[in-house]
Design an enzyme around this catalytic site. Structure first.
Site, PDB file in Angstrom:
ATOM      1  N   LYS A 163      -5.038  -4.380   1.262  1.00  0.00           N
ATOM      2  CA  LYS A 163      -3.956  -3.400   1.087  1.00  0.00           C
ATOM      3  C   LYS A 163      -4.441  -2.010   0.661  1.00  0.00           C
ATOM      4  O   LYS A 163      -3.712  -1.226   0.054  1.00  0.00           O
ATOM      5  CB  LYS A 163      -2.876  -3.886   0.077  1.00  0.00           C
ATOM      6  CG  LYS A 163      -2.353  -5.278   0.309  1.00  0.00           C
ATOM      7  CD  LYS A 163      -2.160  -5.642   1.753  1.00  0.00           C
ATOM      8  CE  LYS A 163      -1.038  -4.943   2.441  1.00  0.00           C
ATOM      9  NZ  LYS A 163      -1.045  -5.276   3.920  1.00  0.00           N
ATOM     10  N   SER A 164      -5.690  -1.715   1.011  1.00  0.00           N
ATOM     11  CA  SER A 164      -6.252  -0.410   0.667  1.00  0.00           C
ATOM     12  C   SER A 164      -6.335   0.538   1.849  1.00  0.00           C
ATOM     13  O   SER A 164      -6.862   1.648   1.709  1.00  0.00           O
ATOM     14  CB  SER A 164      -7.672  -0.585   0.114  1.00  0.00           C
ATOM     15  OG  SER A 164      -7.655  -1.359  -1.038  1.00  0.00           O
ATOM     16  N   GLY A 165      -5.906   0.077   3.039  1.00  0.00           N
ATOM     17  CA  GLY A 165      -6.023   0.937   4.224  1.00  0.00           C
ATOM     18  C   GLY A 165      -6.948   0.359   5.289  1.00  0.00           C
ATOM     19  O   GLY A 165      -7.467   1.097   6.131  1.00  0.00           O
ATOM     20  N   THR A 166      -7.128  -0.946   5.253  1.00  0.00           N
ATOM     21  CA  THR A 166      -8.021  -1.637   6.204  1.00  0.00           C
ATOM     22  C   THR A 166      -7.600  -1.400   7.654  1.00  0.00           C
ATOM     23  O   THR A 166      -8.435  -1.092   8.510  1.00  0.00           O
ATOM     24  CB  THR A 166      -7.957  -3.161   5.943  1.00  0.00           C
ATOM     25  OG1 THR A 166      -7.862  -3.395   4.550  1.00  0.00           O
ATOM     26  CG2 THR A 166      -9.147  -3.866   6.542  1.00  0.00           C
ATOM     27  N   THR A 167      -6.312  -1.562   7.924  1.00  0.00           N
ATOM     28  CA  THR A 167      -5.795  -1.446   9.292  1.00  0.00           C
ATOM     29  C   THR A 167      -6.107  -0.051   9.844  1.00  0.00           C
ATOM     30  O   THR A 167      -6.507   0.106  10.999  1.00  0.00           O
ATOM     31  CB  THR A 167      -4.259  -1.658   9.267  1.00  0.00           C
ATOM     32  OG1 THR A 167      -3.974  -2.806   8.466  1.00  0.00           O
ATOM     33  CG2 THR A 167      -3.695  -1.842  10.655  1.00  0.00           C
ATOM     34  N   HIS A 193     -13.246  -8.556   3.712  1.00  0.00           N
ATOM     35  CA  HIS A 193     -12.762  -8.272   2.347  1.00  0.00           C
ATOM     36  C   HIS A 193     -13.745  -8.822   1.317  1.00  0.00           C
ATOM     37  O   HIS A 193     -13.481  -8.801   0.114  1.00  0.00           O
ATOM     38  CB  HIS A 193     -11.411  -8.958   2.092  1.00  0.00           C
ATOM     39  CG  HIS A 193     -10.252  -8.357   2.840  1.00  0.00           C
ATOM     40  ND1 HIS A 193     -10.076  -7.008   2.985  1.00  0.00           N
ATOM     41  CD2 HIS A 193      -9.197  -8.945   3.462  1.00  0.00           C
ATOM     42  CE1 HIS A 193      -8.960  -6.781   3.669  1.00  0.00           C
ATOM     43  NE2 HIS A 193      -8.423  -7.937   3.978  1.00  0.00           N
ATOM     44  N   ARG A 232      -8.446   2.220  -2.780  1.00  0.00           N
ATOM     45  CA  ARG A 232      -7.196   2.944  -2.994  1.00  0.00           C
ATOM     46  C   ARG A 232      -6.829   2.849  -4.462  1.00  0.00           C
ATOM     47  O   ARG A 232      -7.206   1.873  -5.137  1.00  0.00           O
ATOM     48  CB  ARG A 232      -6.134   2.243  -2.123  1.00  0.00           C
ATOM     49  CG  ARG A 232      -4.806   2.919  -2.061  1.00  0.00           C
ATOM     50  CD  ARG A 232      -3.859   2.132  -1.172  1.00  0.00           C
ATOM     51  NE  ARG A 232      -2.662   2.886  -0.901  1.00  0.00           N
ATOM     52  CZ  ARG A 232      -1.596   2.401  -0.280  1.00  0.00           C
ATOM     53  NH1 ARG A 232      -1.595   1.150   0.169  1.00  0.00           N
ATOM     54  NH2 ARG A 232      -0.539   3.155  -0.079  1.00  0.00           N
ATOM     55  N   LYS A 288       5.016   2.058   4.125  1.00  0.00           N
ATOM     56  CA  LYS A 288       5.325   3.479   3.901  1.00  0.00           C
ATOM     57  C   LYS A 288       4.130   4.378   4.190  1.00  0.00           C
ATOM     58  O   LYS A 288       4.302   5.526   4.565  1.00  0.00           O
ATOM     59  CB  LYS A 288       5.748   3.687   2.444  1.00  0.00           C
ATOM     60  CG  LYS A 288       7.169   3.289   2.145  1.00  0.00           C
ATOM     61  CD  LYS A 288       7.557   3.877   0.803  1.00  0.00           C
ATOM     62  CE  LYS A 288       8.999   3.582   0.462  1.00  0.00           C
ATOM     63  NZ  LYS A 288       9.329   4.012  -0.910  1.00  0.00           N
TER      64      LYS A 288
HETATM   65  P1  A3P Z   1       1.887   0.651   1.891  1.00  0.00           P
HETATM   66  O1  A3P Z   1       2.269  -0.773   1.653  1.00  0.00           O
HETATM   67  O2  A3P Z   1       1.709   1.415   0.613  1.00  0.00           O
HETATM   68  O3  A3P Z   1       2.759   1.362   2.842  1.00  0.00           O
HETATM   69  P2  A3P Z   1      -4.173  -2.790   4.689  1.00  0.00           P
HETATM   70  O4  A3P Z   1      -4.298  -2.253   6.051  1.00  0.00           O
HETATM   71  O5  A3P Z   1      -5.475  -2.804   3.936  1.00  0.00           O
HETATM   72  O6  A3P Z   1      -3.453  -4.087   4.674  1.00  0.00           O
HETATM   73  O7  A3P Z   1      -3.298  -1.740   3.857  1.00  0.00           O
HETATM   74  C1  A3P Z   1      -1.926  -1.643   4.092  1.00  0.00           C
HETATM   75  C2  A3P Z   1      -1.441  -0.301   3.587  1.00  0.00           C
HETATM   76  O8  A3P Z   1      -1.914   0.732   4.458  1.00  0.00           O
HETATM   77  C3  A3P Z   1       0.068  -0.235   3.641  1.00  0.00           C
HETATM   78  O9  A3P Z   1       0.432   0.653   2.569  1.00  0.00           O
HETATM   79  C4  A3P Z   1       0.310   0.381   5.002  1.00  0.00           C
HETATM   80  O10 A3P Z   1       1.586   0.958   5.147  1.00  0.00           O
HETATM   81  C5  A3P Z   1      -0.796   1.408   5.058  1.00  0.00           C
HETATM   82  N1  A3P Z   1      -1.184   1.796   6.409  1.00  0.00           N
HETATM   83  C6  A3P Z   1      -1.234   1.025   7.526  1.00  0.00           C
HETATM   84  N2  A3P Z   1      -1.641   1.744   8.577  1.00  0.00           N
HETATM   85  C7  A3P Z   1      -1.840   2.999   8.146  1.00  0.00           C
HETATM   86  C8  A3P Z   1      -2.249   4.223   8.788  1.00  0.00           C
HETATM   87  N3  A3P Z   1      -2.510   4.274  10.087  1.00  0.00           N
HETATM   88  N4  A3P Z   1      -2.354   5.323   8.017  1.00  0.00           N
HETATM   89  C9  A3P Z   1      -2.082   5.294   6.693  1.00  0.00           C
HETATM   90  N5  A3P Z   1      -1.684   4.181   6.043  1.00  0.00           N
HETATM   91  C10 A3P Z   1      -1.574   3.040   6.746  1.00  0.00           C
END
Ligand code: A3P
Length: 322
Positions: A67-71, A134, A156, A289
């Site tokens: 949940k730090s921006g992996t995607t 991870h 993050r 978000k």
């Molecule tokens: P929020 O839940 O605060 O919106 P991960 O990819 O590590 O699972 O992290 C998920 C977080 O990254 C979520 O944050 C998600 O909305 C955000 N996220 C996903 N894609 C993104 C992108 N292209 N740019 C910025 N943030 C993104």
């Protein structure tokens, strides 16, 4: 074959019984494995990965705390590294595939019975291979640590990571949170009890390595990418030894990559709005978000105090701050 599998299952069972165990936030228990809290459904994959994965010097590893921006970082890395192969941003693999499908998790690839099949699939992958993980730095395979492969790490602000994790877990396991309140979840989080946690140990492992070997590990922060994504697209390309040419820069390739991977663009793609992953949750839950500071909408003053104190204690003197 059956006896090999039987032996493997027996050894895994023996390993699990020997490890400290905690109730996780969601469907899976967490086991304290090599100093991190590993979700039960990852143990086999992590164990096999450590034993069998052979890194190549050209590999790129996208590493993160969940949940730090992996995607996002997977999408950016894939499009930066493959920009010669996929130079059209109107007909790009990221428009039809989620970045987790294009950049598979090493922790999951080895969650399987037929290791030999996986190994031959991996050795035939187009190079440079890009993988996600991870797994904390000290538990990466020796082969990753010793080869010349590169690691790009994203972290993050733990306040936002916690909220993102909490909401995600509630969405994907709505019936199995065992009636944990957000305050109770934060208690566990501050004790480090969360998948792949403690969060601070995870960050500090990569942080220290990025200082000791800056050519091996690039340490990024979600907040910094949000503030100036074009700068960081350029930075990642330089780190991966594929800097943008002047011609690419003047043709707007950096901006095209930033736009392609932006939250708004990715969230609204059909491929990310519908369908599930092999891990069976819906892809749309990966995009919520995408903001900095959403935690203010969820934290009580007591929760702020609790997490601030913990972070101060765990990060002080490290040079890492949020
Ligand atoms: P929020 O839940 O605060 O919106 P991960 O990819 O590590 O699972 O992290 C998920 C977080 O990254 C979520 O944050 C998600 O909305 C955000 N996220 C996903 N894609 C993104 C992108 N292209 N740019 C910025 N943030 C993104």
């Amino acid at each position: 074959m059956a006896s090999t599998q039987g032996l493997q299952a027996y050894e895994e069972e023996k390993l699990l019984l020997s490890l400290p165990k905690e109730r996780g936030w969601a469907a899976h228990h967490l086991y304290l494995f090599q100093d991190f809290w590993c979700p039960s459904n990852f143990i086999e994959g992590v164990n096999n990965f450590q034993k069998h994965f052979q890194s190549k010097d050209s590999d790129v590893i996208v590493s993160s705390f969940p949940k730090s921006g992996t995607t996002w970082l997977k999408a950016l890395t894939f499009s930066i590294v493959n920009r010669k192969r996929f130079s059209s941003f109107d007909n790009h693999p990221l428009l039809t595939s989620n970045s987790h499908d294009l950049v598979p998790y090493l922790d999951f690839i080895f969650h399987c019975d037929n290791i030999q099949n996986k190994l031959s699939y991996l050795s035939n992958m187009t190079e440079p291979r890009i993988f996600g993980t991870h797994i904390p730095f000290p538990s990466l395979s020796k082969s990753i640590q010793e080869s010349n492969c590169k690691i790009v790490y994203i972290c993050r602000n733990p306040f936002d990571t916690f909220v993102s994790f909490w909401i995600f877990a509630n969405k994907i396991y709505p019936d199995s949170l065992d009636k944990l309140t957000m305050e109770e979840a934060l208690e566990k989080y501050c004790k480090g009890i969360i998948g792949f946690g403690p969060t601070w140990e995870h960050m500090l492992g990569y942080w220290k390595e990025s200082i000791a070997t800056p050519n091996k590990v690039l340490f990024l922060k979600y907040e910094e990418l949000k503030e100036d994504i074009n700068f960081y697209v350029k930075r990642v390309a330089e780190f991966l030894d594929c800097p943008f040419t002047e011609e690419e820069e003047s043709n707007g390739v950096i901006e095209s990559i930033s736009n392609l991977c932006s939250f708004e663009k990715m969230k609204n793609l059909e491929v990310n709005k519908s369908g599930t992953f092999d891990r069976s949750f819906e892809k749309k839950y990966l995009f919520r978000k995408g903001e900095i500071g959403d935690w203010v909408n969820y934290f009580s003053p007591a929760m702020i105090e609790k997490l601030s104190k913990t972070m101060e204690e765990k990060l002080s003197g490290s040079g890492l701050s949020f």
